[in-house]
Motif scaffolding. Structure first.
Motif, PDB file in Angstrom:
ATOM      1  N   MET A  48      51.869  45.582  35.447  1.00 49.99           N
ATOM      2  CA  MET A  48      50.900  45.091  36.401  1.00 49.99           C
ATOM      3  C   MET A  48      50.413  43.728  35.933  1.00 49.99           C
ATOM      4  SD  MET A  48      47.382  46.811  37.793  1.00 49.99           S
ATOM      5  CE  MET A  48      46.485  46.831  36.257  1.00 49.99           C
ATOM      6  N   VAL A  49      50.263  42.832  36.857  1.00 48.71           N
ATOM      7  CA  VAL A  49      49.773  41.491  36.571  1.00 48.71           C
ATOM      8  C   VAL A  49      48.481  41.284  37.351  1.00 48.71           C
ATOM      9  CG1 VAL A  49      50.282  39.036  36.776  1.00 48.71           C
ATOM     10  CG2 VAL A  49      52.113  40.643  36.235  1.00 48.71           C
ATOM     11  N   ASP A  50      47.470  40.751  36.671  1.00 48.78           N
ATOM     12  CA  ASP A  50      46.201  40.472  37.347  1.00 48.78           C
ATOM     13  C   ASP A  50      46.337  39.258  38.250  1.00 48.78           C
ATOM     14  OD1 ASP A  50      44.793  42.540  36.201  1.00 48.78           O
ATOM     15  OD2 ASP A  50      44.141  41.333  34.506  1.00 48.78           O
ATOM     16  N   LEU A  51      45.598  39.289  39.338  1.00 51.27           N
ATOM     17  CA  LEU A  51      45.530  38.135  40.222  1.00 51.27           C
ATOM     18  C   LEU A  51      44.682  37.054  39.553  1.00 51.27           C
ATOM     19  CD1 LEU A  51      44.699  40.007  43.534  1.00 51.27           C
ATOM     20  CD2 LEU A  51      46.856  38.871  42.995  1.00 51.27           C
ATOM     21  N   PRO A  52      44.963  35.795  39.845  1.00 47.01           N
ATOM     22  CA  PRO A  52      44.083  34.751  39.310  1.00 47.01           C
ATOM     23  C   PRO A  52      42.698  34.887  39.937  1.00 47.01           C
ATOM     24  CG  PRO A  52      45.638  33.828  40.882  1.00 47.01           C
ATOM     25  CD  PRO A  52      46.017  35.268  40.686  1.00 47.01           C
ATOM     26  N   LEU A  53      41.715  34.350  39.261  1.00 50.71           N
ATOM     27  CA  LEU A  53      40.346  34.443  39.768  1.00 50.71           C
ATOM     28  C   LEU A  53      40.103  33.393  40.844  1.00 50.71           C
ATOM     29  CD1 LEU A  53      38.299  35.235  36.559  1.00 50.71           C
ATOM     30  CD2 LEU A  53      38.915  36.749  38.423  1.00 50.71           C
ATOM     31  N   ARG A  54      40.806  33.522  41.914  1.00 47.47           N
ATOM     32  CA  ARG A  54      40.612  32.658  43.072  1.00 47.47           C
ATOM     33  C   ARG A  54      39.970  33.497  44.162  1.00 47.47           C
ATOM     34  NH1 ARG A  54      45.872  29.886  44.872  1.00 47.47           N
ATOM     35  NH2 ARG A  54      44.519  29.616  46.680  1.00 47.47           N
ATOM     36  N   PRO A  55      38.738  33.186  44.524  1.00 49.90           N
ATOM     37  CA  PRO A  55      38.037  34.011  45.516  1.00 49.90           C
ATOM     38  C   PRO A  55      38.814  34.214  46.808  1.00 49.90           C
ATOM     39  CG  PRO A  55      36.503  32.494  44.503  1.00 49.90           C
ATOM     40  CD  PRO A  55      37.880  32.124  44.007  1.00 49.90           C
ATOM     41  N   ASP A  56      39.562  33.208  47.251  1.00 56.10           N
ATOM     42  CA  ASP A  56      40.302  33.370  48.498  1.00 56.10           C
ATOM     43  C   ASP A  56      41.391  34.435  48.372  1.00 56.10           C
ATOM     44  OD1 ASP A  56      41.619  31.598  46.719  1.00 56.10           O
ATOM     45  OD2 ASP A  56      42.677  30.600  48.354  1.00 56.10           O
TER      46      ASP A  56
ATOM     47  N   SER B  99      42.910  46.768  43.149  1.00 56.23           N
ATOM     48  CA  SER B  99      43.597  45.693  42.418  1.00 56.23           C
ATOM     49  C   SER B  99      42.813  44.380  42.372  1.00 56.23           C
ATOM     50  CB  SER B  99      44.991  45.460  42.997  1.00 56.23           C
ATOM     51  OG  SER B  99      44.920  45.129  44.363  1.00 56.23           O
ATOM     52  N   ALA B 100      42.048  44.060  43.390  1.00 56.92           N
ATOM     53  CA  ALA B 100      41.275  42.811  43.353  1.00 56.92           C
ATOM     54  C   ALA B 100      40.112  42.901  42.369  1.00 56.92           C
ATOM     55  CB  ALA B 100      40.744  42.467  44.746  1.00 56.92           C
ATOM     56  N   ALA B 101      39.683  44.103  42.034  1.00 60.93           N
ATOM     57  CA  ALA B 101      38.566  44.281  41.096  1.00 60.93           C
ATOM     58  C   ALA B 101      39.025  44.296  39.645  1.00 60.93           C
ATOM     59  CB  ALA B 101      37.815  45.576  41.419  1.00 60.93           C
TER      60      ALA B 101
ATOM     61  N   SER C  52      38.925  39.019  29.012  1.00 58.50           N
ATOM     62  CA  SER C  52      39.413  37.641  29.063  1.00 58.50           C
ATOM     63  C   SER C  52      38.985  36.912  30.335  1.00 58.50           C
ATOM     64  CB  SER C  52      40.936  37.617  28.943  1.00 58.50           C
ATOM     65  OG  SER C  52      41.532  38.329  30.014  1.00 58.50           O
ATOM     66  N   ALA C  53      38.718  37.643  31.399  1.00 55.29           N
ATOM     67  CA  ALA C  53      38.295  37.008  32.651  1.00 55.29           C
ATOM     68  C   ALA C  53      36.945  36.325  32.497  1.00 55.29           C
ATOM     69  CB  ALA C  53      38.222  38.039  33.773  1.00 55.29           C
ATOM     70  N   TRP C  54      36.147  36.755  31.542  1.00 55.07           N
ATOM     71  CA  TRP C  54      34.782  36.254  31.391  1.00 55.07           C
ATOM     72  C   TRP C  54      34.686  35.143  30.346  1.00 55.07           C
ATOM     73  CZ3 TRP C  54      31.272  37.445  34.967  1.00 55.07           C
ATOM     74  CH2 TRP C  54      31.571  38.538  35.801  1.00 55.07           C
TER      75      TRP C  54
ATOM     76  N   GLU D 222      32.316  30.455  36.226  1.00 59.53           N
ATOM     77  CA  GLU D 222      33.369  30.487  37.242  1.00 59.53           C
ATOM     78  C   GLU D 222      33.651  31.928  37.671  1.00 59.53           C
ATOM     79  OE1 GLU D 222      38.099  29.811  37.043  1.00 59.53           O
ATOM     80  OE2 GLU D 222      36.896  28.118  36.356  1.00 59.53           O
ATOM     81  N   THR D 223      33.742  32.820  36.708  1.00 59.38           N
ATOM     82  CA  THR D 223      34.017  34.221  37.009  1.00 59.38           C
ATOM     83  C   THR D 223      32.851  34.851  37.761  1.00 59.38           C
ATOM     84  OG1 THR D 223      35.392  34.353  35.034  1.00 59.38           O
ATOM     85  CG2 THR D 223      34.676  36.441  35.989  1.00 59.38           C
ATOM     86  N   LEU D 224      31.645  34.539  37.336  1.00 55.68           N
ATOM     87  CA  LEU D 224      30.468  35.082  38.006  1.00 55.68           C
ATOM     88  C   LEU D 224      30.407  34.635  39.461  1.00 55.68           C
ATOM     89  CD1 LEU D 224      27.882  36.752  37.773  1.00 55.68           C
ATOM     90  CD2 LEU D 224      26.714  34.678  37.031  1.00 55.68           C
ATOM     91  N   GLU D 225      30.715  33.381  39.709  1.00 58.15           N
ATOM     92  CA  GLU D 225      30.706  32.872  41.075  1.00 58.15           C
ATOM     93  C   GLU D 225      31.720  33.633  41.941  1.00 58.15           C
ATOM     94  OE1 GLU D 225      31.751  28.786  43.480  1.00 58.15           O
ATOM     95  OE2 GLU D 225      31.034  28.619  41.425  1.00 58.15           O
ATOM     96  N   ALA D 226      32.923  33.816  41.414  1.00 57.20           N
ATOM     97  CA  ALA D 226      33.952  34.557  42.162  1.00 57.20           C
ATOM     98  C   ALA D 226      33.527  36.007  42.379  1.00 57.20           C
ATOM     99  CB  ALA D 226      35.280  34.501  41.412  1.00 57.20           C
ATOM    100  N   PHE D 227      32.961  36.610  41.338  1.00 54.14           N
ATOM    101  CA  PHE D 227      32.533  38.012  41.420  1.00 54.14           C
ATOM    102  C   PHE D 227      31.438  38.197  42.470  1.00 54.14           C
ATOM    103  CE2 PHE D 227      29.966  41.625  39.813  1.00 54.14           C
ATOM    104  CZ  PHE D 227      30.943  42.609  39.883  1.00 54.14           C
TER     105      PHE D 227
END
Length: 129
Positions: free
Chosen positions: A1-9, A24-26, A33-35, A40-45
């Protein structure tokens, strides 16, 4: 499994495909590592939390749990409860319409409560309870 990039769109599209459930989006938000770039991560979250709350409010708790795993876990264990409280307060602000002042007061209350709980725990440990 590969995580999606932290792109809100992209994450928003995947969340919509998942019925806004924390699937999967969560997953990326549960990773430490996302944090590494917390703002940036908080804004997307928080962007996703707002969308989830509008379409599937019952799913917010699951999304919050994913965020807490990564956000609180990405710091020293002693600081994890404070970070968890802060993220929970921010999510509350996004979902129940708290003003920035209200969120600040909620964060302060949570931090105060955690500090008192630590003191009580230390006292109990010192008494052998």
């Amino acid at each position: 499994m590969v995580d999606l990039p932290l792109r809100p769109d992209l994450l928003s599209q995947q969340a919509e495909a998942d019925g806004r459930l924390p699937r999967s989006a969560a997953v990326p938000f549960a990773r430490l590592s996302a944090w590494r770039e917390p703002l940036e991560t908080l804004e997307a979250f928080l962007t996703l939390i707002r969308a989830v709350h509008q379409c599937a409010p019952q799913a917010v708790a699951g999304w919050l749990l994913c965020g807490l795993c990564g956000f609180a876990g990405s710091t020293h264990p002693h600081e994890a409860p404070v970070r968890a409280a802060r993220l929970t307060c921010l999510v509350a602000g996004q979902t129940v319409g708290l003003t920035p002042q209200g969120v600040s007061e909620l964060v302060l209350s949570a931090e105060t409560g955690l500090g008192q709980a630590r003191k009580i725990g230390a006292i109990r440990a010192g008494l052998g309870r």
